[in-house]
Design a protein around this motif. Structure first.
Motif, PDB file in Angstrom:
ATOM      1  N   GLN A  77       0.831  -1.196   0.000  1.00  0.00           N
ATOM      2  CA  GLN A  77       0.000   0.000   0.000  1.00  0.00           C
ATOM      3  C   GLN A  77       0.870   1.252   0.000  1.00  0.00           C
ATOM      4  OE1 GLN A  77      -3.419   0.108   0.120  1.00  0.00           O
ATOM      5  NE2 GLN A  77      -3.749   2.256   0.523  1.00  0.00           N
ATOM      6  N   LYS A  78       0.605   2.155  -0.920  1.00  0.00           N
ATOM      7  CA  LYS A  78       1.335   3.421  -0.946  1.00  0.00           C
ATOM      8  C   LYS A  78       0.717   4.370   0.070  1.00  0.00           C
ATOM      9  CE  LYS A  78       2.712   3.156  -5.763  1.00  0.00           C
ATOM     10  NZ  LYS A  78       2.704   3.823  -7.050  1.00  0.00           N
ATOM     11  N   SER A  79       1.520   5.278   0.573  1.00  0.00           N
ATOM     12  CA  SER A  79       1.005   6.231   1.551  1.00  0.00           C
ATOM     13  C   SER A  79       0.455   7.469   0.853  1.00  0.00           C
ATOM     14  CB  SER A  79       2.109   6.618   2.541  1.00  0.00           C
ATOM     15  OG  SER A  79       3.152   7.277   1.864  1.00  0.00           O
ATOM     16  N   ARG A 112      -3.159   5.766  -3.217  1.00  0.00           N
ATOM     17  CA  ARG A 112      -3.853   4.621  -2.635  1.00  0.00           C
ATOM     18  C   ARG A 112      -4.980   4.135  -3.539  1.00  0.00           C
ATOM     19  NH1 ARG A 112      -5.454   7.575   2.810  1.00  0.00           N
ATOM     20  NH2 ARG A 112      -6.142   8.962   1.152  1.00  0.00           N
ATOM     21  N   ASP A 162      -4.177  10.537  -5.600  1.00  0.00           N
ATOM     22  CA  ASP A 162      -4.081   9.738  -4.377  1.00  0.00           C
ATOM     23  C   ASP A 162      -3.523   8.364  -4.746  1.00  0.00           C
ATOM     24  OD1 ASP A 162      -4.438   8.193  -2.085  1.00  0.00           O
ATOM     25  OD2 ASP A 162      -6.374   9.115  -1.597  1.00  0.00           O
TER      26      ASP A 162
END
Length: 170
Positions: A2-4, A154, A152
């Motif tokens: 998961q990317k921040s 995410r 974003d």
């Protein structure tokens, strides 16, 4: 993995000869959506439908480090006063070619063939993303729902946020 989330610094430019801060409901709604998605709202300006006023406001933001994204609203139609594309296109270092087409496809779901009257566009100016949307609340909502997916990391694996460090490469 998961990317921040990285909140981006976003400015809004309302292009209108008739709207004021009190009557610009589309710009206010756009600001609220930006903040709701936890991005940093930097500033909002209102300028008349004049390509030189539009260029001046965008050029200042593109030259400053405090703005990463500019969203314009208004002036993308077909009337004699609508001049946002004519103002913005000469400033672009690169055009994001598919944005206008995707925006019109999404807009078609709500307003049908009237979407052909929109000349929405997007691009990059000095490492700053710019998105030019029509001035209505519906168009701003549709536009933000498309833009937010690319702002974003995410929400999608291939996004505009990942490119920010590389936008000014020579």
């Amino acid at each position: 993995m998961q990317k921040s989330f990285q909140p981006l610094k976003i400015a809004i430019l309302k292009i209108s000869d008739t709207r004021t801060e009190e009557t610009d409901t589309a710009g206010q709604m756009l600001k609220e959506m930006i903040e709701s998605d936890e991005h940093t709202f930097v500033e909002k300006r209102i300028v008349p439908d004049c390509k030189y006023h539009i260029r001046a406001a965008i050029s200042v933001w593109a030259a400053e480090e405090k703005v990463q994204v500019v969203i314009t609203t208004g002036g993308t139609g077909l009337t004699g006063r609508d001049c946002t594309p004519e103002a913005v296109l000469p400033l672009l270092d690169k055009e994001i070619m598919g944005f206008g087409e995707i925006f019109r496809a999404k807009s078609f779901e709500h307003i049908g063939m009237s979407t052909i009257q929109s000349r929405a566009l997007a691009g990059i100016i000095n490492g700053v993303y710019i998105f030019c949307l029509p001035g209505s609340k519906g168009a701003c909502k549709d536009g933000w729902n498309l833009i937010r997916q690319q702002l974003d990391p995410r929400l999608t694996h291939c996004n505009l946020v990942d490119l920010i460090p590389r936008l000014k490469e020579k």
